[in-house]
Design a protein around this motif. Structure first.
Motif, PDB file in Angstrom:
ATOM      1  N   UNK A  51       0.813  -1.222   0.000  1.00  0.00           N
ATOM      2  CA  UNK A  51       0.000   0.000   0.000  1.00  0.00           C
ATOM      3  C   UNK A  51       0.849   1.276   0.000  1.00  0.00           C
ATOM      4  N   UNK A  52       1.949   1.279   0.771  1.00  0.00           N
ATOM      5  CA  UNK A  52       2.734   2.506   0.941  1.00  0.00           C
ATOM      6  C   UNK A  52       4.130   2.431   0.308  1.00  0.00           C
ATOM      7  N   UNK A  53       4.512   1.272  -0.195  1.00  0.00           N
ATOM      8  CA  UNK A  53       5.805   1.156  -0.864  1.00  0.00           C
ATOM      9  C   UNK A  53       6.759   0.199  -0.191  1.00  0.00           C
ATOM     10  N   UNK A  54       7.585  -0.463  -1.027  1.00  0.00           N
ATOM     11  CA  UNK A  54       8.539  -1.462  -0.518  1.00  0.00           C
ATOM     12  C   UNK A  54       9.556  -0.828   0.428  1.00  0.00           C
ATOM     13  N   UNK A  55      10.035   0.371   0.062  1.00  0.00           N
ATOM     14  CA  UNK A  55      11.120   1.024   0.801  1.00  0.00           C
ATOM     15  C   UNK A  55      10.719   1.294   2.259  1.00  0.00           C
ATOM     16  N   UNK A  56       9.513   1.797   2.475  1.00  0.00           N
ATOM     17  CA  UNK A  56       9.046   2.123   3.831  1.00  0.00           C
ATOM     18  C   UNK A  56       8.987   0.858   4.692  1.00  0.00           C
ATOM     19  N   UNK A  57       8.422  -0.211   4.126  1.00  0.00           N
ATOM     20  CA  UNK A  57       8.284  -1.467   4.872  1.00  0.00           C
ATOM     21  C   UNK A  57       9.649  -2.037   5.234  1.00  0.00           C
ATOM     22  N   UNK A  58      10.580  -2.006   4.289  1.00  0.00           N
ATOM     23  CA  UNK A  58      11.912  -2.571   4.532  1.00  0.00           C
ATOM     24  C   UNK A  58      12.709  -1.739   5.535  1.00  0.00           C
ATOM     25  N   UNK A  59      12.477  -0.453   5.558  1.00  0.00           N
ATOM     26  CA  UNK A  59      13.155   0.412   6.534  1.00  0.00           C
ATOM     27  C   UNK A  59      12.654   0.129   7.951  1.00  0.00           C
ATOM     28  N   UNK A  60      11.350   0.002   8.104  1.00  0.00           N
ATOM     29  CA  UNK A  60      10.773  -0.284   9.424  1.00  0.00           C
ATOM     30  C   UNK A  60      11.178  -1.670   9.933  1.00  0.00           C
ATOM     31  N   UNK A  61      11.218  -2.646   9.023  1.00  0.00           N
ATOM     32  CA  UNK A  61      11.539  -4.016   9.453  1.00  0.00           C
ATOM     33  C   UNK A  61      12.982  -4.140   9.936  1.00  0.00           C
ATOM     34  N   UNK A  62      13.914  -3.420   9.295  1.00  0.00           N
ATOM     35  CA  UNK A  62      15.330  -3.540   9.701  1.00  0.00           C
ATOM     36  C   UNK A  62      15.581  -2.792  11.015  1.00  0.00           C
ATOM     37  N   UNK A  63      14.819  -1.726  11.279  1.00  0.00           N
ATOM     38  CA  UNK A  63      14.937  -1.027  12.576  1.00  0.00           C
ATOM     39  C   UNK A  63      14.508  -1.964  13.706  1.00  0.00           C
ATOM     40  N   UNK A  64      13.387  -2.650  13.507  1.00  0.00           N
ATOM     41  CA  UNK A  64      12.890  -3.580  14.526  1.00  0.00           C
ATOM     42  C   UNK A  64      13.844  -4.757  14.718  1.00  0.00           C
ATOM     43  N   UNK A  65      14.397  -5.265  13.621  1.00  0.00           N
ATOM     44  CA  UNK A  65      15.338  -6.391  13.718  1.00  0.00           C
ATOM     45  C   UNK A  65      16.601  -5.995  14.477  1.00  0.00           C
ATOM     46  N   UNK A  66      17.119  -4.810  14.197  1.00  0.00           N
ATOM     47  CA  UNK A  66      18.337  -4.345  14.867  1.00  0.00           C
ATOM     48  C   UNK A  66      18.129  -4.234  16.376  1.00  0.00           C
ATOM     49  N   UNK A  67      17.041  -3.618  16.780  1.00  0.00           N
ATOM     50  CA  UNK A  67      16.761  -3.446  18.216  1.00  0.00           C
ATOM     51  C   UNK A  67      16.597  -4.791  18.928  1.00  0.00           C
ATOM     52  N   UNK A  68      15.808  -5.692  18.342  1.00  0.00           N
ATOM     53  CA  UNK A  68      15.518  -6.966  19.013  1.00  0.00           C
ATOM     54  C   UNK A  68      16.746  -7.870  19.077  1.00  0.00           C
ATOM     55  N   UNK A  69      17.643  -7.760  18.094  1.00  0.00           N
ATOM     56  CA  UNK A  69      18.860  -8.580  18.100  1.00  0.00           C
ATOM     57  C   UNK A  69      19.866  -8.075  19.129  1.00  0.00           C
ATOM     58  N   UNK A  70      20.111  -6.775  19.128  1.00  0.00           N
ATOM     59  CA  UNK A  70      21.099  -6.191  20.041  1.00  0.00           C
ATOM     60  C   UNK A  70      20.694  -6.404  21.508  1.00  0.00           C
ATOM     61  N   UNK A  71      19.407  -6.292  21.804  1.00  0.00           N
ATOM     62  CA  UNK A  71      18.941  -6.399  23.188  1.00  0.00           C
ATOM     63  C   UNK A  71      19.129  -7.789  23.788  1.00  0.00           C
TER      64      UNK A  71
END
Length: 378
Positions: A51-71
């Motif tokens: 609905x809003x574009x591939x780029x937006x979804x991929x940016x949000x998903x990598x932010x969440x992955x980074x936080x959950x992995x580091x913690x």
């Protein structure tokens, strides 16, 4: 992959038990729980991506992955805070699973940038990144074992170092342009998931059936092989593992290029038949200590299934539901057949008492793949 490669240590730190196999089984259960959340992530990020574009979804998903992995690196052990430690690790695995569900959008994004005769090659880069991630994980573990008290606290270092990779990935995605195919479409779907489930049920089922083979084989190879060979996990075998995964990456690219020339279905049918033939001998070799030959035999059908699979799945869906269709299919296959594979194989061994019997799960998955691929019409 860090979580998978460190499963023995994580089992002891967060899920201690008098029986080592039970402790590992609990950790594999948590590993699998993360994968079971992947379809949820695929639904959430698939909606955003279509609905809003591939780029937006991929940016949000990598932010969440980074936080959950580091913690994960900062969660105290069971000995310090008891059951709360186990619960925190489970929560972080759930967040990893949701974000990984969104990461499936990498494949449509790449393939939508690809020239018509190179879609297999471009799609293989997405699955190649999983192999590359595993190689980086193994190298990080190897280095940290050399420079730290690894069993005590050094195993946490690779999770901390992942912050650097996460920040680089976030920046790279921030500056990317949207995919050309997405920009060209005139009427994006308002409810892509609903449209997908109403009009594209058969492509979803076919995609799941095809993708579960590469998912099961990859996680058996990258994670479960470590458990089977944990008693002989010498420095030499660690190097063999790294080199064989690099070889797997190279073969994946070659089979993807071959699929652009001779067709994806032919290459993947070869892979599925090969799994039926070699799975039992490979597990027998691992159990008897023939480590190198087992790796060589198993990576050939893995590469043949990995190379063409993303392009084949993307071609089953139109642009307006491609992120949702590909993401949901991949993550259902990963959640129920890939992420659960080490847990299922460990359970089969515990029930039967025979390590080679775990191979029957791989054979079962390959047979499902053959049925699914036979349903594709041009």
């Amino acid at each position: 992959m860090l979580f998978g490669h460190l499963i023995n240590i994580i089992g002891g730190v967060f899920f201690p038990s008098d029986d080592q196999l039970t402790s590992v089984l609990k950790a594999f259960g948590v590993f699998a729980v993360g994968f079971l959340m992947r379809p949820v992530g695929a639904a959430i990020f698939g909606h955003i991506g279509d609905k809003h574009g591939r780029r937006v979804a991929l940016l949000l998903s990598i932010i969440l992955m980074t936080l959950s992995t580091v913690l994960i690196a900062f969660v105290p052990g069971y000995q310090s805070i008891g059951i709360l430690a186990s619960m925190l690790v489970v929560c972080l695995r759930l967040l990893q699973g949701i974000s990984l569900g969104g990461e499936a959008g990498n494949a449509p994004f790449l393939i939508e940038h690809a020239p018509k005769n190179k879609k297999g090659f471009f799609g293989s880069i997405e699955v190649l990144s999983a192999i590359f991630g595993s190689v980086l994980s193994l190298i990080a573990v190897l280095i940290c074992k050399k420079v730290s008290d690894f069993e005590s606290w050094g195993w946490r270092l690779p999770f901390i170092f992942s912050l650097a990779m996460g920040l680089i990935s976030i920046y790279m995605r921030y500056i990317l342009d949207e995919s050309p195919e997405y920009k060209r479409q005139k009427n994006p779907s308002k409810l892509p998931l609903k449209e997908l489930l109403n009009n594209y049920k058969k492509p979803v089922l076919i995609s799941i059936g095809i993708d579960l083979v590469e998912n099961a084989s990859l996680y058996i190879y990258l994670v479960f092989f470590n458990v089977l060979t944990s008693t002989i996990n010498t420095y030499f075998n660690h190097i063999v593992e790294i080199l064989s995964q690099i070889a797997l990456g190279g073969l994946t690219i070659l089979f993807a290029i071959l699929s652009d020339k001779v067709g994806r279905e032919k290459v993947m049918k070869f892979a599925f038949i090969a799994f039926v033939i070699v799975s039992y001998p490979v597990f027998s070799m691992l159990c008897s200590g023939n480590y190198l030959l087992a790796h060589i035999l198993f990576i050939i059908p893995i590469a043949a299934s990995l190379g063409p699979v993303s392009a084949l799945m993307c071609e089953l869906f139109p642009t307006k539901v491609r992120y949702s269709g590909f993401g949901l299919s991949r993550n259902i296959a990963a959640g129920f057949f890939g992420g659960l594979a080490p847990f299922i194989c460990t359970t089969i061994i515990k029930v039967t008492g025979q390590e080679t019997s775990a191979s029957f799960y791989m054979i079962f998955c390959a047979l499902i793949g053959l049925v699914a691929i036979s349903q594709i019409k041009d």
